[in-house]
Enzyme design. Structure first.
Site, mmCIF file in Angstrom:
data_model
loop_
_atom_site.group_PDB
_atom_site.id
_atom_site.type_symbol
_atom_site.label_atom_id
_atom_site.label_comp_id
_atom_site.label_asym_id
_atom_site.label_seq_id
_atom_site.Cartn_x
_atom_site.Cartn_y
_atom_site.Cartn_z
ATOM 1 N N GLN A 168 -4.113 -1.997 9.665
ATOM 2 C CA GLN A 168 -3.910 -2.406 9.030
ATOM 3 C C GLN A 168 -4.649 -4.227 10.065
ATOM 4 O OE1 GLN A 168 -3.268 -3.844 5.919
ATOM 5 N NE2 GLN A 168 -3.882 -5.771 6.081
ATOM 6 N N ASP A 187 -10.640 3.129 4.842
ATOM 7 C CA ASP A 187 -11.391 1.413 4.858
ATOM 8 C C ASP A 187 -12.838 1.389 4.562
ATOM 9 O OD1 ASP A 187 -9.006 -0.523 4.293
ATOM 10 O OD2 ASP A 187 -8.695 -0.012 6.555
ATOM 11 N N LYS A 230 0.926 -0.650 -0.161
ATOM 12 C CA LYS A 230 0.076 -0.273 -0.192
ATOM 13 C C LYS A 230 0.835 1.475 -0.426
ATOM 14 C CE LYS A 230 -3.778 -2.248 2.118
ATOM 15 N NZ LYS A 230 -4.799 -2.525 3.419
#
Ligand code: GUN
Length: 293
Positions: free
Chosen positions: A96, A119, A52
């Site tokens: 994450q 997200d 990412k």
């Protein structure tokens, strides 16, 4: 059978974002900034976050990687998230998952400002998505939609069978595919570990989204000829022939299923790269929302 090439489509998305970011730079506007928080040393999480961050630098986004040890307290993590929330330069925040068991995932998700929730996991983002309002869509299902769109796959009136009901993939993709707009207008069946006659239901699917996390679960005798098969699985399997010591397996038995499909995503190189492309799209959107704010 045609391959839904996530690598290719994700590169096209990144090229477009790079050009748009260069244009912003020329105009003296703020550049998109993603802050990624990584806890512990989970090998898969390390790989995803590194990917990412690398993608951000490739397309001219700013990125900040914040690492914490496995033993970080919930309080420390919440403090950092509040700092990032209040930092004007940061457009998107991602923590994450999975998190260590002593940290409440829900608390972490709900602490991130919905305006920075790239997200798409915050209940406000999910609620807006369910109601068809502009929202950050979770990256993996959003990436799947971008892929279907790129290949102009007809979804209207199709029966989509989703295997898996996670908050990250199964649940949101089932809602997105039923929305009254392209890509959507599907009749959706959500299957899970308590679904009897799973094979029978899968056989009715014009589109199958396999997102249950069981390597090579979907076999050809569960797939209707001409179906579109999207494989979300990314399980690491020990493999001594590989330098890394593992290989990645999807939820679909690719060699068995592929000949029966009209379209199929490979693993790797299918949904994985699209997840990153979708995250970058969300980060760009979060940034440009500030232009008019
Ligand atoms: N872990 C697995 N998928 C995801 C994702 O899309 N976002 C985050 N933050 N963690 C994940």
């Amino acid at each position: 059978m045609e391959i839904l090439d996530g690598k290719l489509v994700s590169q096209a998305v990144k090229d477009k974002l790079k050009a748009q970011t260069e244009e912003r730079k020329k105009q003296g506007k703020k550049l998109p900034h993603l802050a990624a928080v990584l806890i512990g040393n989970n090998g898969a999480s390390e790989t995803y976050v590194a990917s990412k961050v690398k993608s951000c630098s490739e397309i001219g986004f700013t990125s900040t990687l914040i690492r914490f040890p496995q033993e970080v307290t919930e309080e420390e993590l919440l403090f950092k998230l509040n700092e990032l929330n209040d930092d004007f330069d940061v457009d998107g925040i991602l923590v994450q998952l999975p998190l260590p068991s002593h940290i409440s995932e829900q608390k972490i998700i709900e602490t991130i400002y919905p305006t920075k929730d790239v997200d798409g996991f915050h209940p406000e983002s999910v609620g807006r998505m369910v109601q068809g309002l502009p929202a950050f869509y979770p990256a993996t299902p959003y990436g799947i939609l971008l892929l279907l769109e790129h290949y102009k796959i007809e979804t209207k009136g199709k029966h989509a069978v989703v295997i898996g009901r996670s908050n990250i993939v199964g649940r949101p993709i089932s809602i997105m595919l039923s929305k009254n707009d392209y890509p959507g207008n599907c009749t959706v069946t959500v299957c899970h570990s308590h679904t009897p006659n799973l094979a029978e239901i899968c056989l009715q699917g014009d589109i199958i989204i396999a997102a249950l996390g069981k390597p090579e679960f979907l076999k050809s005798n569960m797939v209707k000829p001409g179906a579109v098969v999207v494989d979300v699985g990314i399980t690491r399997i020990t493999d001594s022939t590989k330098k890394s010591g593992f290989s990645i397996k999807g939820d679909v038995d690719y060699d068995d299923v592929a000949p029966k499909c009209s379209y199929i995503t490979p693993v790797p190189g299918g949904v994985g790269p699209m997840t990153i492309a979708a995250l970058l799209m969300n980060t760009f959107k979060a940034c440009i929302a500030k232009d008019i704010a």
